[in-house]
Design an enzyme around this catalytic site. Structure first.
Site, PDB file in Angstrom:
ATOM      1  N   ASN A 108       0.836  -1.210   0.000  1.00 28.96           N
ATOM      2  CA  ASN A 108       0.000   0.000   0.000  1.00 28.96           C
ATOM      3  C   ASN A 108       0.863   1.249   0.000  1.00 28.96           C
ATOM      4  O   ASN A 108       1.949   1.267   0.580  1.00 28.96           O
ATOM      5  CB  ASN A 108      -0.972  -0.007   1.193  1.00 28.96           C
ATOM      6  N   PHE A 112      -1.850   8.215   4.226  1.00 28.75           N
ATOM      7  CA  PHE A 112      -2.661   8.819   5.292  1.00 28.75           C
ATOM      8  C   PHE A 112      -3.928   9.482   4.736  1.00 28.75           C
ATOM      9  O   PHE A 112      -4.290  10.603   5.133  1.00 28.75           O
ATOM     10  CB  PHE A 112      -1.860   9.856   6.085  1.00 28.75           C
ATOM     11  N   SER A 172       5.332   5.246   8.788  1.00 26.71           N
ATOM     12  CA  SER A 172       4.756   4.964   7.481  1.00 26.71           C
ATOM     13  C   SER A 172       5.754   5.362   6.400  1.00 26.71           C
ATOM     14  O   SER A 172       6.324   6.450   6.448  1.00 26.71           O
ATOM     15  CB  SER A 172       3.453   5.743   7.290  1.00 26.71           C
ATOM     16  N   ASN A 174       4.908   6.036   3.413  1.00 21.96           N
ATOM     17  CA  ASN A 174       4.131   6.661   2.342  1.00 21.96           C
ATOM     18  C   ASN A 174       3.912   8.159   2.500  1.00 21.96           C
ATOM     19  O   ASN A 174       3.189   8.773   1.717  1.00 21.96           O
ATOM     20  CB  ASN A 174       2.782   5.947   2.209  1.00 21.96           C
ATOM     21  N   THR A 175       4.494   8.752   3.536  1.00 21.89           N
ATOM     22  CA  THR A 175       4.512  10.207   3.695  1.00 21.89           C
ATOM     23  C   THR A 175       5.967  10.637   3.641  1.00 21.89           C
ATOM     24  O   THR A 175       6.791  10.158   4.439  1.00 21.89           O
ATOM     25  CB  THR A 175       3.867  10.633   5.027  1.00 21.89           C
ATOM     26  N   LYS A 214       4.915   4.049  17.143  1.00 22.96           N
ATOM     27  CA  LYS A 214       4.950   2.930  16.194  1.00 22.96           C
ATOM     28  C   LYS A 214       6.160   3.066  15.294  1.00 22.96           C
ATOM     29  O   LYS A 214       6.359   4.112  14.663  1.00 22.96           O
ATOM     30  CB  LYS A 214       3.662   2.893  15.361  1.00 22.96           C
ATOM     31  N   ASN A 243       5.491  -1.361  11.739  1.00 29.23           N
ATOM     32  CA  ASN A 243       4.732  -0.935  10.577  1.00 29.23           C
ATOM     33  C   ASN A 243       5.126  -1.789   9.375  1.00 29.23           C
ATOM     34  O   ASN A 243       5.738  -2.841   9.528  1.00 29.23           O
ATOM     35  CB  ASN A 243       5.022   0.557  10.311  1.00 29.23           C
TER      36      ASN A 243
END
Length: 334
Positions: A108, A112, A172, A174-175, A214, A243
């Protein structure tokens, strides 16, 4: 029932089927036809909170807290919603979610996507759930990394009255640049500010809400040791490990190995367990660790508990196994 529905869901675009499945689950709950799983199987103490069992739902499945009641019926001992940001944001361009059934994995790069903290609070107020609820907080994509603390502080203050605990998501992939916050000095500065805000909110509201952080599975031993040191020094209440991973070498020549984003599910299990095991040793029982990553059956959950996790969380395995995975994990953790 899920075994019959899954083939239909897997023929649909992953993101569309995600929403379809949650809406169907919610409808079944509201109609009273959703079989409720007994949650009270192994009372567990976590970060000062009393859980009916140590099997929780990880953040990411219910980003806006819109399905809390229906998800609670599946038997989870605690539920974590989010990641939520101060302002609504659409996330990364689609397609951004990919299934890899032969690996029991998901890639993925959602970014967010959520309706913002105010919308989440509205959903929480409308839910009937009275169990342990975690709220996972992050920063908006357009907030410079140097100003990330301000976003986390906004979410912390707004979420505080409604959360049983709050998770600081700095892992994450993805940021842009978010994982830079896991570094020693950056992490110390961020967690120090959040701890100060937590203490002031606790004094003002007469209620202590634990803070967890996390972290990623793509950390070497020195980085894991540094995070453990900072978490103890800043008096965090817990650590969630881990994560998703950016390492896709386990996928071999899979056609989607080149997709950007975080890899979750079975391929992350060993990396996650390595970080979990080292964290437990570094912390020496002074902080609890929640184990998440690669749980696709009950034995995987039990293994994390044997490695020293105080509780576990599932997400990707739930996509492949359905509610039966929760039952398996509850049985194995007993």
């Amino acid at each position: 029932m899920y075994s019959f529905v899954r083939p239909l869901l897997f023929k649909t675009d992953p993101e569309k089927s995600h929403h379809l499945a949650l809406n169907a689950l919610n409808a079944a709950y509201r109609l009273g036809v959703l079989p409720t799983i007994d949650r009270d199987t192994r009372p567990t103490r976590l970060m000062g909170l009393d859980l009916p069992n140590p099997v929780g739902l990880a953040a990411g499945l219910d980003k806006n807290g819109a399905y809390i009641d229906a998800l609670a019926a599946l038997g989870f001992g605690f539920i974590e919603v989010g990641t939520v940001t101060p302002r609504p944001q659409s996330g990364n361009p689609q397609p951004r979610l990919f299934r890899l059934p032969e690996h029991q994995a998901i890639i993925n790069r959602m970014g967010f996507n959520n309706h913002g903290i105010d919308a989440m609070i509205g959903n929480i107020k409308n839910s009937r759930y009275t169990g342990v609820l975690g709220i996972n907080i992050g920063k908006n994509a357009d907030t410079p990394i140097e100003q990330a603390a301000s976003d986390y502080l906004i979410c912390l203050e707004k979420a505080y009255p409604y959360a049983s605990y709050i998770t600081v998501n700095i892992s994450s992939p993805n940021t842009k640049n978010l994982r830079d916050l896991q570094g020693g000095d950056e992490l110390t500065a961020l967690l120090g500010k959040l701890k100060d805000k937590q203490q002031s909110l606790s004094a003002a509201q007469g209620r202590y809400v634990p803070l967890a952080v996390k972290i990623a599975p793509d950390l070497d031993e020195e980085q894991v040791a540094d995070i453990a040191r900072v978490a103890l020094a800043t008096e965090m209440d817990g650590i969630i490990a881990t994560n998703t991973t950016i390492d896709k070498s386990s996928l071999g020549n899979h056609p989607q190995v080149g997709e950007q984003g975080g890899l979750s599910g079975l391929p992350v299990r060993e990396k996650s367990n390595r970080v979990l095991s080292q964290l437990v040793k570094e912390l020496e029982g002074r902080l609890p660790v929640i184990g998440v990553g690669g749980i696709v059956n009950g034995d995987d959950a039990a293994e994390k508990m044997r490695l020293g996790a105080s509780a576990v969380q599932v997400y990707s395995g739930l996509i492949y196994r359905g509610p039966e995975l929760v039952r398996e994990c509850l049985k194995a953790c007993r």
